[in-house]
Write a protein that holds these residues in place. Structure first.
Motif, PDB file in Angstrom:
ATOM      1  N   UNK A  69       0.803  -1.233   0.000  1.00 21.50           N
ATOM      2  CA  UNK A  69       0.000   0.000   0.000  1.00 21.50           C
ATOM      3  C   UNK A  69       0.826   1.269   0.000  1.00 21.50           C
ATOM      4  N   UNK A  70       2.092   1.196  -0.441  1.00 17.83           N
ATOM      5  CA  UNK A  70       2.936   2.395  -0.427  1.00 17.83           C
ATOM      6  C   UNK A  70       3.396   2.794  -1.828  1.00 17.83           C
ATOM      7  N   UNK A  71       2.830   2.132  -2.858  1.00 17.00           N
ATOM      8  CA  UNK A  71       3.301   2.430  -4.217  1.00 17.00           C
ATOM      9  C   UNK A  71       2.868   3.827  -4.672  1.00 17.00           C
ATOM     10  N   UNK A  72       3.660   4.420  -5.541  1.00 15.51           N
ATOM     11  CA  UNK A  72       3.289   5.686  -6.189  1.00 15.51           C
ATOM     12  C   UNK A  72       2.241   5.351  -7.248  1.00 15.51           C
ATOM     13  N   UNK A  73       1.023   5.790  -7.026  1.00 17.54           N
ATOM     14  CA  UNK A  73      -0.077   5.384  -7.909  1.00 17.54           C
ATOM     15  C   UNK A  73      -0.051   6.110  -9.246  1.00 17.54           C
ATOM     16  N   UNK A  74       0.638   7.220  -9.321  1.00 15.67           N
ATOM     17  CA  UNK A  74       0.715   7.919 -10.609  1.00 15.67           C
ATOM     18  C   UNK A  74       1.612   7.152 -11.569  1.00 15.67           C
ATOM     19  N   UNK A  75       2.820   6.815 -11.124  1.00 16.72           N
ATOM     20  CA  UNK A  75       3.729   6.059 -11.985  1.00 16.72           C
ATOM     21  C   UNK A  75       3.384   4.575 -12.025  1.00 16.72           C
ATOM     22  N   UNK A  76       2.865   4.069 -10.920  1.00 14.63           N
ATOM     23  CA  UNK A  76       2.629   2.626 -10.801  1.00 14.63           C
ATOM     24  C   UNK A  76       3.829   1.894 -10.225  1.00 14.63           C
ATOM     25  N   UNK A  77       5.002   2.545 -10.161  1.00 11.33           N
ATOM     26  CA  UNK A  77       6.215   1.983  -9.575  1.00 11.33           C
ATOM     27  C   UNK A  77       6.808   3.022  -8.620  1.00 11.33           C
ATOM     28  N   UNK A  79       7.897   4.578  -4.689  1.00  8.71           N
ATOM     29  CA  UNK A  79       7.152   4.793  -3.440  1.00  8.71           C
ATOM     30  C   UNK A  79       6.437   6.146  -3.469  1.00  8.71           C
ATOM     31  N   UNK A  80       5.175   6.135  -3.028  1.00  8.86           N
ATOM     32  CA  UNK A  80       4.374   7.367  -3.003  1.00  8.86           C
ATOM     33  C   UNK A  80       5.085   8.443  -2.178  1.00  8.86           C
ATOM     34  N   UNK A  81       5.139   9.645  -2.712  1.00  8.25           N
ATOM     35  CA  UNK A  81       5.715  10.765  -1.973  1.00  8.25           C
ATOM     36  C   UNK A  81       7.227  10.751  -1.889  1.00  8.25           C
ATOM     37  N   UNK A  82       7.861   9.864  -2.647  1.00  5.64           N
ATOM     38  CA  UNK A  82       9.325   9.790  -2.583  1.00  5.64           C
ATOM     39  C   UNK A  82       9.955  11.063  -3.160  1.00  5.64           C
ATOM     40  N   UNK A  83      11.172  11.342  -2.708  1.00  6.26           N
ATOM     41  CA  UNK A  83      11.904  12.528  -3.168  1.00  6.26           C
ATOM     42  C   UNK A  83      13.089  12.096  -4.033  1.00  6.26           C
ATOM     43  N   UNK A  84      13.770  13.072  -4.640  1.00  7.60           N
ATOM     44  CA  UNK A  84      14.822  12.746  -5.607  1.00  7.60           C
ATOM     45  C   UNK A  84      16.144  13.459  -5.282  1.00  7.60           C
ATOM     46  N   UNK A  95      26.487  13.887 -13.736  1.00  8.50           N
ATOM     47  CA  UNK A  95      26.014  12.570 -14.164  1.00  8.50           C
ATOM     48  C   UNK A  95      24.606  12.663 -14.754  1.00  8.50           C
ATOM     49  N   UNK A  96      24.238  11.672 -15.570  1.00  8.58           N
ATOM     50  CA  UNK A  96      22.894  11.597 -16.141  1.00  8.58           C
ATOM     51  C   UNK A  96      22.097  10.523 -15.391  1.00  8.58           C
ATOM     52  N   UNK A  97      21.258  10.941 -14.435  1.00  6.73           N
ATOM     53  CA  UNK A  97      20.515   9.930 -13.661  1.00  6.73           C
ATOM     54  C   UNK A  97      19.284   9.439 -14.425  1.00  6.73           C
ATOM     55  N   UNK A  98      19.511   8.666 -15.476  1.00  3.41           N
ATOM     56  CA  UNK A  98      18.406   8.257 -16.366  1.00  3.41           C
ATOM     57  C   UNK A  98      17.442   7.289 -15.689  1.00  3.41           C
ATOM     58  N   UNK A  99      17.942   6.522 -14.719  1.00  3.30           N
ATOM     59  CA  UNK A  99      17.043   5.602 -14.005  1.00  3.30           C
ATOM     60  C   UNK A  99      16.704   6.236 -12.667  1.00  3.30           C
ATOM     61  N   UNK A 100      15.430   6.581 -12.495  1.00  4.01           N
ATOM     62  CA  UNK A 100      15.018   7.396 -11.354  1.00  4.01           C
ATOM     63  C   UNK A 100      14.802   6.564 -10.088  1.00  4.01           C
ATOM     64  N   UNK A 101      15.851   6.447  -9.305  1.00  2.00           N
ATOM     65  CA  UNK A 101      15.742   5.769  -8.007  1.00  2.00           C
ATOM     66  C   UNK A 101      15.415   6.825  -6.964  1.00  2.00           C
ATOM     67  N   UNK A 102      14.233   6.725  -6.355  1.00  5.45           N
ATOM     68  CA  UNK A 102      13.829   7.686  -5.328  1.00  5.45           C
ATOM     69  C   UNK A 102      14.637   7.475  -4.053  1.00  5.45           C
ATOM     70  N   UNK A 103      14.636   8.477  -3.195  1.00  2.00           N
ATOM     71  CA  UNK A 103      15.428   8.405  -1.964  1.00  2.00           C
ATOM     72  C   UNK A 103      14.962   7.270  -1.042  1.00  2.00           C
ATOM     73  N   UNK A 104      13.645   7.139  -0.879  1.00  3.11           N
ATOM     74  CA  UNK A 104      13.144   6.048  -0.020  1.00  3.11           C
ATOM     75  C   UNK A 104      13.347   4.686  -0.672  1.00  3.11           C
TER      76      UNK A 104
END
Ligand code: FO1
Length: 328
Positions: A69-77, A79-84, A95-104
């Protein structure tokens, strides 16, 4: 929003094969209507890769975050509310951070990578992470061995899956798809996945991409035979609705592979792997008639899961339909 009722289903044990976002939705629907011990979710790990020293398993995490129940529902992948913040810091270094790994999300990859480097099996690592997130259903990677999906494209030749999917936004034209095991022995399903399949009363294939998400699972050493040996309902849900994909490259890929973009093509593709098929009401009566000619039982219903209730409703309808088979 959790349902207030949880009708334990007459079907004892259900196994569902899933990829990422679409698969996670059906898994979540099933988790709402079954008791945790009734459900096993077997997840594609062909998308997994090493990224900046971290072992990342996108589909496992998508399903895990969805069930928790913590997924980001907009992207579908993610964590909801994660930061970058980490990605922005990478950018500051040029660097080019092409793969978006959120902080959480990073916490998951750190813990997984630590355990991986201690030599733990992905099955055990996943069980530990899922348990700590409060997930009760069995969440299993398809294999503990690496079997990476590689996409052969017209424009760039061979691309590791995430380069094709994320870096190039699935725009390159696909010629072929390969599954590459690490080492000489082909990757095989885990003992846990085998045992779940052997004990199942129904096998479901989620509305995930058949070529990119389900095929890697079916390609595992011995997997097709294992599934075909089970004389139980083996049912796929079409990811194509009224000639379009709900999400991702399924429709584009089908066109590139020379297939008509329809649920009929999906049923033809699965062939004897399935003896039942679920497709959307938006497909219309002509598609239903065409499917009926294939000799599989079909259920035509709303398969577009836009909220928790629709997920549970699809799961409930499918299980009700399957339970009738033994009485027919
Ligand atoms: N999908 C994207 O389209 N862009 C991303 O930057 C991205 C990052 C990402 C990070 C963690 C994770 O678990 C999933 C992520 N995904 C991203 C989704 C994922 O790569 C794909 O959806 C699947 O591999 C296909 O099922």
């Amino acid at each position: 929003v959790a349902l207030t009722y949880k009708p334990t289903h007459r079907l004892g044990r259900v196994v569902v094969l899933v990829g990422g976002v679409g698969g996670a939705k059906l898994a979540h629907g099933l988790a709402q209507v079954l008791e945790p011990e009734q459900l096993t979710v077997i997840v594609n790990t062909g998308d997994d890769f090493w990224h900046r020293g971290l072992r990342v398993c996108p589909d496992l995490d998508t399903v895990m975050y969805t069930l928790a129940g913590i997924v980001d529902r907009t992207n579908g992948w993610g964590i909801a509310g994660d930061t970058t913040a980490m990605l922005e810091a990478l950018r500051r270094y040029g660097e080019d951070p092409w793969f978006r790994l959120g902080d959480q999300d990073l916490a998951t990859h750190l813990l997984r990578t630590e355990a991986w480097q201690r030599g733990e099996r992905l099955t055990a690592i996943t069980r530990d992470l899922a348990t700590r997130l409060g997930i009760g259903v069995a969440l299993l990677p398809m294999s503990d061995s690496v079997q990476a999906t590689v996409v052969d494209t017209v424009e760039h030749g061979l691309l590791p899956f995430q380069e094709y999917f994320v870096r190039y936004c699935w725009q390159p034209t696909v010629r072929a798809i390969r599954f590459e095991s690490a080492g000489d022995t082909p990757a095989a399903p885990t003992a846990e996945a085998r045992a779940a399949i052997e004990a199942a009363d129904a096998l479901l294939i989620a509305p995930s991409n058949p070529w990119l998400s389900i095929d890697p699972i079916l390609h595992l050493d011995g997997m097709r035979a294992l599934l075909l040996a089970r004389a139980i309902p083996r049912v796929a849900v079409s990811p194509i609705v009224a000639g379009r994909a709900i999400k991702g490259p399924a429709a584009k890929l089908m066109a590139e592979l020379g297939l008509a973009v329809s649920s009929v093509s999906i049923a033809e593709y699965y062939g004897t792997m399935v003896n039942g098929f679920v497709h959307d009401v938006q497909d219309g009566a002509a598609a239903a008639a065409a499917l009926a000619e294939h000799g599989v039982r079909t259920l035509q219903t709303n398969t577009v899961m836009t909220n928790d209730t629709e997920r549970a409703s699809l799961a409930q309808q499918m299980l009700g339909w399957l339970a009738e088979w033994s009485h027919a």
